[in-house]
Design a protein around this motif. Structure first.
Motif, PDB file in Angstrom:
ATOM      1  N   GLY A  87       0.881  -1.136  -0.142  1.00 50.44           N
ATOM      2  CA  GLY A  87       0.016  -0.143   0.106  1.00 50.44           C
ATOM      3  C   GLY A  87       0.750   1.214   0.061  1.00 50.44           C
ATOM      4  O   GLY A  87       0.181   2.279  -0.105  1.00 50.44           O
ATOM      5  N   ALA A  88       2.018   1.105   0.200  1.00 53.90           N
ATOM      6  CA  ALA A  88       3.091   2.399   0.405  1.00 53.90           C
ATOM      7  C   ALA A  88       3.013   3.062  -1.207  1.00 53.90           C
ATOM      8  O   ALA A  88       3.528   4.189  -1.049  1.00 53.90           O
ATOM      9  N   ASP A  89       2.762   2.190  -2.306  1.00 57.61           N
ATOM     10  CA  ASP A  89       2.878   2.684  -3.484  1.00 57.61           C
ATOM     11  C   ASP A  89       1.598   3.308  -3.970  1.00 57.61           C
ATOM     12  O   ASP A  89       1.517   3.923  -4.955  1.00 57.61           O
ATOM     13  N   ARG A  90       0.424   3.466  -3.253  1.00 56.54           N
ATOM     14  CA  ARG A  90      -0.659   3.875  -3.545  1.00 56.54           C
ATOM     15  C   ARG A  90      -0.552   5.546  -3.027  1.00 56.54           C
ATOM     16  O   ARG A  90      -0.233   5.990  -2.200  1.00 56.54           O
ATOM     17  N   PRO A  91      -1.338   6.366  -3.954  1.00 54.81           N
ATOM     18  CA  PRO A  91      -1.072   7.617  -3.618  1.00 54.81           C
ATOM     19  C   PRO A  91      -2.156   7.923  -2.456  1.00 54.81           C
ATOM     20  O   PRO A  91      -3.302   7.467  -2.377  1.00 54.81           O
ATOM     21  N   THR A  92      -1.788   8.916  -1.555  1.00 50.29           N
ATOM     22  CA  THR A  92      -2.572   9.298  -0.507  1.00 50.29           C
ATOM     23  C   THR A  92      -3.780  10.217  -1.145  1.00 50.29           C
ATOM     24  O   THR A  92      -3.321  11.214  -1.502  1.00 50.29           O
ATOM     25  N   PRO A  93      -5.188  10.054  -0.772  1.00 45.79           N
ATOM     26  CA  PRO A  93      -5.973  10.904  -1.396  1.00 45.79           C
ATOM     27  C   PRO A  93      -5.791  12.136  -0.726  1.00 45.79           C
ATOM     28  O   PRO A  93      -5.728  12.435   0.467  1.00 45.79           O
ATOM     29  N   ALA A  94      -5.900  13.218  -1.493  1.00 47.57           N
ATOM     30  CA  ALA A  94      -5.675  14.598  -1.270  1.00 47.57           C
ATOM     31  C   ALA A  94      -7.329  14.782  -0.466  1.00 47.57           C
ATOM     32  O   ALA A  94      -8.444  14.511  -0.878  1.00 47.57           O
ATOM     33  N   PRO A  95      -7.010  16.001   0.539  1.00 47.94           N
ATOM     34  CA  PRO A  95      -8.297  16.207   1.182  1.00 47.94           C
ATOM     35  C   PRO A  95      -9.276  17.040   0.271  1.00 47.94           C
ATOM     36  O   PRO A  95      -8.917  17.713  -0.707  1.00 47.94           O
ATOM     37  N   TYR A  96     -10.614  16.935   0.520  1.00 46.17           N
ATOM     38  CA  TYR A  96     -11.495  17.642  -0.175  1.00 46.17           C
ATOM     39  C   TYR A  96     -11.234  19.012  -0.099  1.00 46.17           C
ATOM     40  O   TYR A  96     -11.264  19.890   0.911  1.00 46.17           O
ATOM     41  N   ALA A  97     -11.284  19.686  -1.432  1.00 47.35           N
ATOM     42  CA  ALA A  97     -11.070  21.134  -1.421  1.00 47.35           C
ATOM     43  C   ALA A  97     -11.495  21.858  -2.711  1.00 47.35           C
ATOM     44  O   ALA A  97     -11.258  20.982  -3.690  1.00 47.35           O
ATOM     45  N   GLY A 135     -26.106  16.555  -0.638  1.00 49.72           N
ATOM     46  CA  GLY A 135     -25.412  15.605  -0.006  1.00 49.72           C
ATOM     47  C   GLY A 135     -26.082  15.416   1.366  1.00 49.72           C
ATOM     48  O   GLY A 135     -25.802  14.327   2.097  1.00 49.72           O
ATOM     49  N   CYS A 136     -26.772  16.559   1.924  1.00 44.68           N
ATOM     50  CA  CYS A 136     -27.212  16.591   3.100  1.00 44.68           C
ATOM     51  C   CYS A 136     -27.898  17.930   3.315  1.00 44.68           C
ATOM     52  O   CYS A 136     -27.613  18.926   2.896  1.00 44.68           O
ATOM     53  N   THR A 137     -29.244  17.773   3.833  1.00 41.05           N
ATOM     54  CA  THR A 137     -30.094  18.833   4.046  1.00 41.05           C
ATOM     55  C   THR A 137     -29.653  19.495   5.247  1.00 41.05           C
ATOM     56  O   THR A 137     -29.791  20.837   5.159  1.00 41.05           O
ATOM     57  N   CYS A 138     -29.034  18.951   6.331  1.00 39.06           N
ATOM     58  CA  CYS A 138     -28.105  19.528   7.412  1.00 39.06           C
ATOM     59  C   CYS A 138     -29.234  20.914   7.856  1.00 39.06           C
ATOM     60  O   CYS A 138     -28.909  22.077   7.860  1.00 39.06           O
ATOM     61  N   PRO A 139     -30.316  20.473   8.416  1.00 38.55           N
ATOM     62  CA  PRO A 139     -31.282  21.743   8.763  1.00 38.55           C
ATOM     63  C   PRO A 139     -30.666  22.569   9.954  1.00 38.55           C
ATOM     64  O   PRO A 139     -30.911  23.630   9.925  1.00 38.55           O
ATOM     65  N   PRO A 192     -17.754  16.499  -6.334  1.00 44.86           N
ATOM     66  CA  PRO A 192     -18.981  15.761  -6.375  1.00 44.86           C
ATOM     67  C   PRO A 192     -19.590  16.198  -4.760  1.00 44.86           C
ATOM     68  O   PRO A 192     -18.843  16.530  -3.908  1.00 44.86           O
ATOM     69  N   SER A 193     -21.055  15.853  -4.741  1.00 42.95           N
ATOM     70  CA  SER A 193     -21.610  15.860  -3.365  1.00 42.95           C
ATOM     71  C   SER A 193     -20.927  14.649  -2.568  1.00 42.95           C
ATOM     72  O   SER A 193     -20.586  13.888  -2.980  1.00 42.95           O
ATOM     73  N   ARG A 194     -21.040  15.168  -1.290  1.00 41.40           N
ATOM     74  CA  ARG A 194     -20.489  14.282  -0.194  1.00 41.40           C
ATOM     75  C   ARG A 194     -21.635  13.954   0.825  1.00 41.40           C
ATOM     76  O   ARG A 194     -22.307  14.866   1.203  1.00 41.40           O
ATOM     77  N   ARG A 211     -16.720  33.595  -1.609  1.00 38.04           N
ATOM     78  CA  ARG A 211     -16.098  32.724  -0.820  1.00 38.04           C
ATOM     79  C   ARG A 211     -16.571  31.213  -1.162  1.00 38.04           C
ATOM     80  O   ARG A 211     -17.950  31.206  -1.353  1.00 38.04           O
ATOM     81  N   VAL A 212     -15.904  30.337  -0.928  1.00 39.81           N
ATOM     82  CA  VAL A 212     -16.545  28.996  -1.187  1.00 39.81           C
ATOM     83  C   VAL A 212     -16.196  28.073   0.172  1.00 39.81           C
ATOM     84  O   VAL A 212     -15.124  27.938   0.974  1.00 39.81           O
ATOM     85  N   LEU A 213     -17.622  27.410   0.787  1.00 44.62           N
ATOM     86  CA  LEU A 213     -17.444  26.916   2.110  1.00 44.62           C
ATOM     87  C   LEU A 213     -17.552  25.422   1.636  1.00 44.62           C
ATOM     88  O   LEU A 213     -18.489  24.725   1.395  1.00 44.62           O
ATOM     89  N   ALA A 214     -16.107  24.597   1.474  1.00 44.05           N
ATOM     90  CA  ALA A 214     -16.403  23.182   1.222  1.00 44.05           C
ATOM     91  C   ALA A 214     -17.282  22.537   2.078  1.00 44.05           C
ATOM     92  O   ALA A 214     -18.003  21.300   1.648  1.00 44.05           O
ATOM     93  N   GLU A 215     -17.184  22.514   3.242  1.00 41.53           N
ATOM     94  CA  GLU A 215     -18.117  22.024   4.405  1.00 41.53           C
ATOM     95  C   GLU A 215     -18.627  22.932   5.352  1.00 41.53           C
ATOM     96  O   GLU A 215     -17.940  23.679   6.134  1.00 41.53           O
ATOM     97  N   LEU A 216     -19.741  23.050   5.074  1.00 39.23           N
ATOM     98  CA  LEU A 216     -20.660  24.435   5.802  1.00 39.23           C
ATOM     99  C   LEU A 216     -20.569  23.928   7.352  1.00 39.23           C
ATOM    100  O   LEU A 216     -20.997  22.817   7.841  1.00 39.23           O
ATOM    101  N   GLY A 217     -20.109  24.725   7.922  1.00 36.31           N
ATOM    102  CA  GLY A 217     -19.643  24.709   9.637  1.00 36.31           C
ATOM    103  C   GLY A 217     -20.420  25.668  10.245  1.00 36.31           C
ATOM    104  O   GLY A 217     -21.444  26.581   9.727  1.00 36.31           O
ATOM    105  N   PRO A 218     -19.775  25.875  11.442  1.00 34.35           N
ATOM    106  CA  PRO A 218     -20.650  26.945  12.214  1.00 34.35           C
ATOM    107  C   PRO A 218     -20.674  28.509  11.769  1.00 34.35           C
ATOM    108  O   PRO A 218     -19.674  28.773  10.820  1.00 34.35           O
ATOM    109  N   ALA A 219     -21.609  28.955  12.117  1.00 35.65           N
ATOM    110  CA  ALA A 219     -21.845  30.524  11.477  1.00 35.65           C
ATOM    111  C   ALA A 219     -20.679  31.538  11.953  1.00 35.65           C
ATOM    112  O   ALA A 219     -20.358  32.202  10.884  1.00 35.65           O
TER     113      ALA A 219
END
Length: 231
Positions: A87-97, A135-139, A192-194, A211-219
């Protein structure tokens, strides 16, 4: 030339002497006298031929068995051989951004649809915080965004397909729920949606993405950006 034996017998003229270890060689006048010896010689030849054929018949199964054993051992070795670098030769998935170049780009002109499938021009709703809820209604996150948005800044939820997602109750403010049947907004985002994740775009009144919020967090993470949209 050949020499006669004690009885005066010897090889015919012109032939070499026979080896002395052969002893006395007598050639009978009647060839049938050699029938017993001929039969014995034939029996010996048949036995020798049978043994050789038996060895050849046994060699093929032994060869097949040897190949099968070697193949099995090779397979076991390949499975059990320690692989410390597995598995060492497999590329590490890049973080979503999202692409950094989206900030400062113009939001493309596109039509979304409301619950009645009526086309709604997206640029006619600016400035706005556009929350992709495919990907999520996240009310809870949507409720926080509505509470943080200053007057004059619309909060939009956009679902994929033609089905408009339900919005949480927000006292004093209205969330505009829309759907994106062509997937144009997600394609513009380039990601893609997550599952369990909502993504948001902040767009000013000129249609520029601020601005782009890849993952909507606290206000608190984007409150100042919302206030800048109202300026």
């Amino acid at each position: 030339m050949g020499k006669p034996d004690a009885e005066g017998h010897g090889p015919p003229d012109g032939l070499p002497d026979l080896p002395p270890e052969w002893g006395r060689v007598v050639v009978p006048d009647d060839a049938s006298a050699l029938a017993a010896e001929a039969a014995q010689i034939r029996r010996e030849l048949r036995r020798a031929t049978g043994r050789a054929a038996g060895h050849r018949a046994l060699a093929l199964p032994l060869l097949v068995l040897l190949v099968a054993v070697l193949t099995t051992l090779a397979g076991l070795l390949a499975v059990t051989w320690p692989r410390t670098q597995r598995g060492a030769d497999r590329p590490t998935p890049a973080p979503y951004a999202p692409p950094a170049s989206l900030t400062g780009q113009a939001l493309p002109a596109m039509d979304l649809v409301d619950a009645g499938q009526t086309p709604v021009p997206l640029r006619g709703l600016l400035p706005a915080m556009i929350i992709l809820v495919d990907g999520c209604t996240c009310p809870d996150r949507v409720t926080e965004a509505v509470a943080a948005a200053p007057p004059g800044v619309a909060v939009l939820t956009v679902a994929g397909g033609r089905t408009v997602a339900a919005t949480p109750p927000t006292p004093g403010r209205t969330v505009r729920a829309l759907a994106d049947p062509t997937g144009g907004l997600r394609a513009f985002l380039g990601q893609p949606s997550r599952a369990d994740t909502a993504t948001a775009l902040l767009v000013d009144r000129t249609g520029t993405v601020t601005r782009v919020l890849a993952e909507l967090g606290p206000a608190e993470a984007y409150r100042k950006d919302l206030a800048a949209l109202a300026a």
